[in-house]
Design a protein around this motif. Structure first.
Motif, PDB file in Angstrom:
ATOM      1  N   UNK A 127       0.818  -1.214   0.000  1.00  0.00           N
ATOM      2  CA  UNK A 127       0.000   0.000   0.000  1.00  0.00           C
ATOM      3  C   UNK A 127       0.854   1.267   0.000  1.00  0.00           C
ATOM      4  N   UNK A 128       2.135   1.161   0.354  1.00  0.00           N
ATOM      5  CA  UNK A 128       3.001   2.338   0.418  1.00  0.00           C
ATOM      6  C   UNK A 128       3.214   2.957  -0.955  1.00  0.00           C
ATOM      7  N   UNK A 129       2.919   2.189  -2.022  1.00  0.00           N
ATOM      8  CA  UNK A 129       3.109   2.735  -3.365  1.00  0.00           C
ATOM      9  C   UNK A 129       2.056   3.785  -3.697  1.00  0.00           C
ATOM     10  N   UNK A 130       0.978   3.820  -2.932  1.00  0.00           N
ATOM     11  CA  UNK A 130      -0.115   4.742  -3.226  1.00  0.00           C
ATOM     12  C   UNK A 130      -0.115   5.937  -2.284  1.00  0.00           C
ATOM     13  N   UNK A 131       1.055   6.312  -1.813  1.00  0.00           N
ATOM     14  CA  UNK A 131       1.141   7.434  -0.875  1.00  0.00           C
ATOM     15  C   UNK A 131       0.730   8.731  -1.562  1.00  0.00           C
ATOM     16  N   UNK A 132       0.013   9.567  -0.817  1.00  0.00           N
ATOM     17  CA  UNK A 132      -0.397  10.869  -1.347  1.00  0.00           C
ATOM     18  C   UNK A 132       0.602  11.957  -0.971  1.00  0.00           C
TER      19      UNK A 132
END
Length: 363
Positions: free
Chosen positions: A68-73
């Motif tokens: 999920x860290x790849x979708x950081x805003x």
């Protein structure tokens, strides 16, 4: 995301919080790198080291998030603003804002942050405080004169304008009075600031060690009497330490030995500032502040509308100067802004009431 055997599945709220922490750490690292890009030497190295530490914190939240860290805003609006300011300015004001941001770290109360991360943030606050202190020392003399001048111009001229309005004078008389107050006050402030700073620098110079002919003096001192120790004791060094230092200086015959370590006149001079710079800053900012309450009358407003507009403009300007002082000092900007506003409003109200009383008595 991989989980430790037996560990509870993180909730959606946990994941959102981790994403927020990850984005903020990423933004903080960017702030430090941008600040480092506008620095050289030791300051640059320190800021880059802080960026590396923030990347280390970022890696912690990334590990918790897994894929999920790849979708950081993006980070918070405040940190994005800091990054933009750091890229364009990199001034002591930006460092002061970063210092305040470090004081608000949520890690001490966050169950998923390690104690080392919380300790890091506390140390970062002190590191940034130290970096900001250098800039504060360089601008403190001029900045003090500027804030004091602007605040005095705003409050004194608004009070003067409201005082004569309370006395029932015409709009043209208000304008004349306001402009006269502007010029008289700005010249007085500039001259007073120049004399004040020059006098303070002269006092500091009188207390500075005199190293003229120091090498000659050291060669002829009586080693047994060792009166050089008395110099250090007179400057506040304990007797045993003074005697030891005197022995080392006599053995090396180093003229710099006349200067007591631990802060010198150059540091004090830097904080005080220069007389001309302080005078110019005080003159310009007093005149700028004093012009604000006169502007509505210069543009043709009269009566109550002019008074309301002048009061609103001065109030906004007072809050701006208070907030600027709060940012530079590391204090809460809003609280300082409201304090400035309350002081200015109180002074203006008292002057208006006195003007109304005297105007009624003289009419």
């Amino acid at each position: 995301m991989e989980q430790t055997p037996g560990a509870a599945e993180p909730s959606d709220a946990d994941r959102r919080r981790w994403h927020r922490m990850l984005a903020d750490e990423q933004e903080e690292a960017r702030v430090y790198r941008d600040l480092a890009g506008r620095r050289t030497g030791e300051e640059r190295e320190i800021l880059l080291a802080l960026a590396v530490a923030e990347e280390r914190h970022r890696a912690h939240w990334a590990a918790l998030l897994g894929d999920d860290a790849r979708h950081v805003g993006r980070g918070s609006k405040q940190l994005r603003l800091l990054a933009a300011l750091a890229r364009r300015f990199g001034s002591v004001f930006v460092l002061a804002l970063v210092q305040r941001a470090e004081t608000r770290s949520p890690y001490p109360a966050d169950a998923d942050a390690t104690p080392a991360m919380a300790a890091d943030e506390r140390v970062h606050e002190e590191v940034v405080r130290g970096l900001a202190a250098r800039g504060r020392a360089q601008v403190s003399g001029t900045f003090r004169a500027a804030v004091f001048g602007a605040n005095d111009g705003l409050v004194s001229n608004l009070s003067l304008v409201l005082g004569v309005i309370g006395g029932g004078v015409s709009s043209s008389a208000v304008v004349l009075t306001g402009l006269a107050g502007l010029l008289a006050g700005a010249l007085s402030m500039g001259a007073g600031e120049f004399v004040s700073v020059r006098s303070q620098r002269e006092l500091l110079a009188a207390s500075a060690p005199d190293v003229r002919d120091a090498d000659t003096v050291l060669r002829h001192l009586d080693v047994d009497a060792n009166e050089l120790a008395l110099v250090y004791r007179a400057r506040g060094v304990p007797a045993d330490e003074a005697a030891e230092r005197a022995r080392r200086v006599l053995a090396s015959a180093d003229p710099a030995g006349f200067v007591t370590p631990g802060g010198g006149p150059s540091e004090s001079d830097e904080v005080v500032g220069t007389g001309l710079r302080a005078a110019a800053s005080s003159f310009v900012f007093f005149a700028s502040g004093a012009a604000v309450p006169v502007l509505p009358f210069l543009f043709g407003l009269q009566g109550l509308p002019a008074v309301v507009v002048a009061a609103v403009l001065v109030g906004l300007a007072l809050m701006l100067t208070g907030a600027a002082a709060g940012v530079l000092s590391g204090g809460p900007p809003l609280r300082r802004a409201l304090r400035q506003l309350a002081i200015g409003a109180g002074a203006a109200a008292v002057t208006y009431l006195l003007g109304a009383v005297f105007g009624a008595a003289l009419s």
